[in-house]
Design a protein around this motif. Structure first.
Motif, PDB file in Angstrom:
ATOM      1  N   LEU A  16       0.840  -1.196   0.000  1.00  0.00           N
ATOM      2  CA  LEU A  16       0.000   0.000   0.000  1.00  0.00           C
ATOM      3  C   LEU A  16       0.872   1.242   0.000  1.00  0.00           C
ATOM      4  O   LEU A  16       1.865   1.329   0.733  1.00  0.00           O
ATOM      5  N   THR A  17       0.499   2.224  -0.803  1.00  0.00           N
ATOM      6  CA  THR A  17       1.322   3.427  -0.949  1.00  0.00           C
ATOM      7  C   THR A  17       0.637   4.689  -0.460  1.00  0.00           C
ATOM      8  O   THR A  17       1.267   5.735  -0.375  1.00  0.00           O
ATOM      9  N   GLU A  18      -0.648   4.629  -0.146  1.00  0.00           N
ATOM     10  CA  GLU A  18      -1.356   5.818   0.306  1.00  0.00           C
ATOM     11  C   GLU A  18      -2.538   5.426   1.169  1.00  0.00           C
ATOM     12  O   GLU A  18      -2.956   4.265   1.205  1.00  0.00           O
ATOM     13  N   ALA A  19      -3.083   6.403   1.878  1.00  0.00           N
ATOM     14  CA  ALA A  19      -4.229   6.181   2.757  1.00  0.00           C
ATOM     15  C   ALA A  19      -5.029   7.469   2.858  1.00  0.00           C
ATOM     16  O   ALA A  19      -4.496   8.565   2.667  1.00  0.00           O
ATOM     17  N   GLU A  20      -6.301   7.323   3.162  1.00  0.00           N
ATOM     18  CA  GLU A  20      -7.190   8.465   3.327  1.00  0.00           C
ATOM     19  C   GLU A  20      -7.494   8.668   4.809  1.00  0.00           C
ATOM     20  O   GLU A  20      -7.793   7.711   5.527  1.00  0.00           O
ATOM     21  N   ILE A  21      -7.393   9.908   5.267  1.00  0.00           N
ATOM     22  CA  ILE A  21      -7.710  10.215   6.660  1.00  0.00           C
ATOM     23  C   ILE A  21      -9.223  10.165   6.839  1.00  0.00           C
ATOM     24  O   ILE A  21      -9.961  10.922   6.216  1.00  0.00           O
ATOM     25  N   VAL A  22      -9.682   9.252   7.692  1.00  0.00           N
ATOM     26  CA  VAL A  22     -11.106   9.117   7.971  1.00  0.00           C
ATOM     27  C   VAL A  22     -11.501   9.938   9.189  1.00  0.00           C
ATOM     28  O   VAL A  22     -12.490  10.663   9.163  1.00  0.00           O
ATOM     29  N   ARG A  23     -10.690   9.837  10.254  1.00  0.00           N
ATOM     30  CA  ARG A  23     -11.062  10.539  11.492  1.00  0.00           C
ATOM     31  C   ARG A  23      -9.816  10.769  12.327  1.00  0.00           C
ATOM     32  O   ARG A  23      -9.017   9.862  12.549  1.00  0.00           O
ATOM     33  N   TRP A  24      -9.649  12.019  12.766  1.00  0.00           N
ATOM     34  CA  TRP A  24      -8.568  12.327  13.696  1.00  0.00           C
ATOM     35  C   TRP A  24      -9.004  11.910  15.097  1.00  0.00           C
ATOM     36  O   TRP A  24     -10.126  12.198  15.525  1.00  0.00           O
ATOM     37  N   LEU A  25      -8.123  11.257  15.836  1.00  0.00           N
ATOM     38  CA  LEU A  25      -8.410  10.821  17.198  1.00  0.00           C
ATOM     39  C   LEU A  25      -7.801  11.750  18.240  1.00  0.00           C
ATOM     40  O   LEU A  25      -8.073  11.594  19.433  1.00  0.00           O
ATOM     41  N   VAL A  26      -6.964  12.709  17.810  1.00  0.00           N
ATOM     42  CA  VAL A  26      -6.377  13.697  18.711  1.00  0.00           C
ATOM     43  C   VAL A  26      -6.465  15.060  18.058  1.00  0.00           C
ATOM     44  O   VAL A  26      -6.661  15.175  16.848  1.00  0.00           O
ATOM     45  N   GLU A  27      -6.321  16.088  18.857  1.00  0.00           N
ATOM     46  CA  GLU A  27      -6.325  17.455  18.360  1.00  0.00           C
ATOM     47  C   GLU A  27      -5.063  18.161  18.833  1.00  0.00           C
ATOM     48  O   GLU A  27      -4.358  17.686  19.729  1.00  0.00           O
ATOM     49  N   VAL A  28      -4.778  19.294  18.220  1.00  0.00           N
ATOM     50  CA  VAL A  28      -3.617  20.082  18.616  1.00  0.00           C
ATOM     51  C   VAL A  28      -3.776  20.501  20.081  1.00  0.00           C
ATOM     52  O   VAL A  28      -4.813  21.017  20.485  1.00  0.00           O
ATOM     53  N   GLY A  29      -2.759  20.242  20.879  1.00  0.00           N
ATOM     54  CA  GLY A  29      -2.794  20.545  22.304  1.00  0.00           C
ATOM     55  C   GLY A  29      -3.055  19.331  23.166  1.00  0.00           C
ATOM     56  O   GLY A  29      -2.877  19.380  24.382  1.00  0.00           O
ATOM     57  N   ASP A  30      -3.468  18.206  22.561  1.00  0.00           N
ATOM     58  CA  ASP A  30      -3.711  16.984  23.334  1.00  0.00           C
ATOM     59  C   ASP A  30      -2.396  16.351  23.760  1.00  0.00           C
ATOM     60  O   ASP A  30      -1.392  16.407  23.042  1.00  0.00           O
ATOM     61  N   VAL A  31      -2.411  15.738  24.937  1.00  0.00           N
ATOM     62  CA  VAL A  31      -1.278  14.962  25.416  1.00  0.00           C
ATOM     63  C   VAL A  31      -1.489  13.512  24.980  1.00  0.00           C
ATOM     64  O   VAL A  31      -2.540  12.926  25.223  1.00  0.00           O
TER      65      VAL A  31
END
Length: 473
Positions: A16-31
């Motif tokens: 596999l050479t690529e993937a599509e982002i379905v859902r982010w599980l973290v946000e900017v600022g998360d630990v």
């Protein structure tokens, strides 16, 4: 001073050479903790969660949900070792982190690998707001120095309010610039007012509709008024609209494979109607003998799968593939039986490994397990590849027959229609019997019609007289 590390989309295996982002599980600022899943991606094979090998504070996130990334492209950056706001550098998007034990990283970057460390509590750390009043300053953009660029934050007055507002990624900014859309007049529908591509697309449509109305009004005003007899328009209809759906992820992979099958394989189809009354009676007897707590029930699909493995032992030509480069037919010794499964993300073909070594009960249990994984989107790439023959039960859709498309690079596929009562001549008399249509599509390069017909006839004989199968068990 915190060290900012960049986490890139890892090699997901299976070529596999690529993937599509379905859902982010973290946000900017998360630990985040070491090996904590940070994003859910969909590949051409399956949907997987990608763990991050670093522990720290997420300082930048690249790409929106729905965007495609090649292997090796940056996914996010993590500030490792930050203990307070003062220790985070400007390139950290102003985020600070609590120090995590073992914060350097696991070094694992492949999906499914990890240290098994417990996930740390996720905490969003926001910069303190400046409460003092001041004149609006020139917009200042803060972002991490990496490509593709992360979502940035601009300061200024937007939609009548002061303070930080979300600014879109370069891709969406370029789209807005090409269509002369003022981003500062838009209200983002994403988290914290983030302007998404959908927001820009909506603005482009609104601008186009407004322009069309203005042009029509100007043209009407310029035309002279001419009296004419009333006319009647017949068959007029509103302008047709169209929706464009990207062929990517699982659906794109299926489209590529089916197109390649039709292009490369000279296929032919033969079919036969079979009396499945005795098979249904045998199945009922098997399940009744097991009792209320005697184990899982044997499905019709499991029985048909077991019949297929017996038929392939007699006609191994159909358990093969064609090496076009070497101009050779490759006969495969083991049967890895694929079965078509319809999911919300499209058609997938999970594979029952070493089906030739299993009985009907074992095959049925594996089919049930893989079907559940397919419905929840948790099939791994390895569970979707390596099949040598496919069984397609399209009867579940209420249809009698079909001409299946071979699952490239296999050599054949057996299609099964619905089993339903029909008038049938049985023992010289007309009777109502349970009848099913079986269809075999095969690669004409690996065998001729005699072999394909013999395979299909043997399958039909086992369906009509299950005792025939006992001779091969």
């Amino acid at each position: 001073m915190a060290q900012v590390l960049e986490f890139k989309l890892p090699d997901l295996g299976e070529g596999l050479t690529e993937a599509e982002i379905v859902r982010w599980l973290v946000e900017v600022g998360d630990v985040v903790a070491i090996d904590q899943p940070v994003v859910e991606v969909e590949t051409a094979k399956a949907m997987v969660e990608v763990p991050c090998p670093y522990g720290g504070v997420v300082t930048a996130r690249f790409g929106e949900e729905g965007s495609e990334f090649p292997v090796g492209a940056p996914l996010l950056t993590v500030a490792v070792g930050a203990t307070d706001a003062s220790s985070a550098s400007p390139g950290d998007d102003g985020a600070a982190a609590e120090e995590l034990s073992g914060g350097s990283g696991s070094g694992n970057v492949l999906v499914g690998y990890g240290t098994g460390a417990p996930a740390a509590r996720r905490r969003r750390i926001r910069p303190e707001r400046n409460t003092t009043s001041a004149a609006p300053a020139a917009p200042a953009v803060v972002s991490a120095p990496s490509r593709p660029a992360p979502v940035a934050v601009a300061v200024g007055e937007v939609n009548g309010r002061q303070g930080p507002v979300a600014v879109v990624s370069p891709l969406v900014r370029r789209l807005a610039r090409q269509h002369e859309i003022d981003l500062r007049g838009l209200t983002g529908s994403g988290p914290d007012g983030l302007i998404l591509r959908a927001d820009v697309d909506s603005a482009i449509r609104r601008a186009g509709e407004a322009g069309a109305v203005t042009e029509a009004a100007a043209r009407t005003a310029a035309e002279p008024v001419v009296a004419a007899a009333p006319t009647v328009q017949v068959g007029t209809a509103a302008p047709a609209t169209a929706e464009r759906i990207p062929l990517r992820g699982v659906r794109g992979a299926v489209a590529d494979k089916l197109s390649r099958s039709r292009t490369e394989i000279p296929d032919a189809t033969c079919w036969v109607d079979a009396d499945a009354t005795e098979l249904m009676a045998a199945r009922a007897a098997m399940n009744a003998a097991s009792g209320p707590s005697g184990g899982p029930k044997v499905s019709v699909l499991a029985l048909l799968a077991r019949i297929c493995t017996a038929a392939l032992a007699r006609y191994p030509e159909l358990n093969s593939t064609v090496d076009t480069a070497a101009r050779e037919i490759v006969r495969l010794h083991g049967v890895h039986l694929g079965f078509a499964a319809q999911t919300e993300r499209g058609l997938v073909v999970p594979v029952v490994r070493d089906a030739h070594t299993r009985n009907a009960e074992s095959i049925g249990a594996e089919i049930a397990r893989l079907t559940e994984l397919a419905r929840t989107g948790k099939l791994s790439p390895a569970q979707l590849t390596g099949g040598t023959f496919t069984l397609n039960n399209y009867g579940v859709f209420g249809v009698d027959g079909s001409t299946p498309i071979i699952n490239h690079p296999e050599a054949a596929m057996l299609g099964v229609g619905r089993i339903m009562p029909k008038p049938w001549v049985h023992n010289g008399e007309l009777a109502v019997r349970q009848v099913v249509q079986l269809s075999l599509t095969f690669d004409h390069r690996v065998c001729d019609g005699g072999t394909a017909g013999g395979f299909l006839r043997y399958v039909a004989d086992c369906v009509e007289q299950p005792a025939v199968l006992l001779r091969t068990l």
